[in-house]
Design a protein around this motif. Sequence first.
Motif, PDB file in Angstrom:
ATOM      1  N   ASP A  22       0.854  -1.186   0.000  1.00 12.91           N
ATOM      2  CA  ASP A  22       0.000   0.000   0.000  1.00 12.91           C
ATOM      3  C   ASP A  22       0.889   1.234   0.000  1.00 12.91           C
ATOM      4  O   ASP A  22       2.114   1.131  -0.018  1.00 12.91           O
ATOM      5  N   THR A  27      -9.500  -1.174  -0.600  1.00 15.33           N
ATOM      6  CA  THR A  27      -9.131  -0.031   0.222  1.00 15.33           C
ATOM      7  C   THR A  27      -9.088  -0.405   1.701  1.00 15.33           C
ATOM      8  O   THR A  27     -10.080  -0.869   2.260  1.00 15.33           O
ATOM      9  N   TYR A  38      -5.622  -2.649  -6.136  1.00 13.92           N
ATOM     10  CA  TYR A  38      -5.542  -1.203  -6.336  1.00 13.92           C
ATOM     11  C   TYR A  38      -6.866  -0.592  -6.789  1.00 13.92           C
ATOM     12  O   TYR A  38      -7.044   0.625  -6.750  1.00 13.92           O
TER      13      TYR A  38
END
Length: 552
Positions: A275, A413, A409
């Motif tokens: 991330d 989230t 991606y």
Amino acid sequence: MVPGWAGALAGLVSGGVALGMAQLVAGVVGPETSPVVAVGDAAVDLTPAPLKEFAIRTFGESDKTVLVGGVLVVLAVIAAAIGVLARRARAYGFAGLSAFGVIGLLAVLTRPDAGALDVLPTLIGVVAAAWTLSWLLGRAEGGPVPGSATSGGVAGDGAGVKRSVAGADDGPPVAAGAAEDVGVERPAVMRAGAELRAFDRRRLLTGVAGGVVVAGAATVLGRQLGGRQTVDAARVGVALPRAANPAKPLPAGTDFHINGLSSFITKNKDFYRVDTALVVPQVEPADWTLRIHGLVDRPVELTYDDLLKMPLTEADVTLTCVSNEVGGPYVGNARWLGLRMSEVLRRAGLRSGADMLLSTSADGFTCGTPVDVVMDGREALFAVAMNGEALPVEHGFPVRQVVPGLYGYVSATKWVVDVKVTTFDADEAYWTPRGWSAKGPIKTQSRIDVPRPGDSLRAGRTKIAGVAWAQHTGVDAVEVRVDGGQWKQATLAQVPGPDTWRQWSIDWDLAAGDHTIQVRATDASGYTQTEQLAPPAPDGATGWHTVTVQAA
């Protein structure tokens, strides 16, 4: 003048004090306001996609550690240079520190949701550094040299100063009339006004020791104040409800239990992490809210308690990072517990034309998820648990998204706090303007886990095994070949559904010598993965995983 090494040392310690004090203040204001973190985040945002791929490929999950380390090395070099300059005039040092502070402030203030208080860590750090630098150089300069202008000696063109060793042109000068100190090394230090002062190594080093203690203590205290302990305690205290829609027990034969083969369920501690967060967001579940808004009839806002009281669903889902090279490690499988995203969106009332969910993390990261994928019946979740326990902080606690069939991606989230229902024409997520595809369906892939590349094996019967995945489509077949020969079907493990990876295994007789092993998978739609090699950008890597081994 203070020796160069002493100025550099004073600069380094001053820089350490600056970062320590900034960390301490950031512990109160927020860990993301640390100038090191802000500069690192800015570096992540500004780095071209190919360089990011290289960093992930080269350093793996340590890419953030390497980045922060690189920032610290650069800061150390700058701090040492500032210290060297400040020997000549304090103003040079203060100007360098001010420039350093401006860079930090720009990085902090350009962050999403930056506030006025966010400048405090950088400002206080720069002030602390300036004071420390001046103090250390003052200690290094010591007291006036006997016989100099300020001690009653003869001022002017240096009369009254002689060498400590007769006839030596490179010896340290001492005051005339101090013959008893001829053998003592006390180099004179020039200050403004031609005042001679003796360089005091001992006072400098004791000051340096004190500065190091202050920098270290401030850093440790700042991290403690950063809230990690509080959030960890809150996570441990979460009482997870039972799933209203529990996952079915895993069928027998999902795991071959072969040494070296990835287990069907990936342990939380082993699950990959990729991330943009240099500092893991510390989100208190009591403070967390999820806002659903945009192209909806009825905006929704949920608290953590609200979410836990709703009917939760359990699902086995494999996640994959788009940065994963062919045969790479950025894939893992877990059992997730969460609220169906489709249920929340139906409650909000999707409007006609909405085709993208722009989700935002607590640290400002965004990703765009196709609406039709979330609403087509798959177990797309606002997840609260992973493998039977509350989400680990580094994996999104208190809530993250999990969407089968899409690269992370555009779907996964972490620390999600906001979902805007919108369109791909109206909004862009974080990675899209950086050259990645707006939509990221996972490509059918397979990987050889056993044997490892470069292994030396005993000739004869050899176990070849690995995993294959085609999330939300399912893997129907895996084939293996050696040295470019005929493809042979591997034995497949059982799976609970199409959203997980699948183990495969085959026995092969290897003759003595070097061998090249390749694998390919065919998914439930009939598609067989292509041999053509392609890099991860812009929408996922392709090619057959190939390993070379030696049998003897």
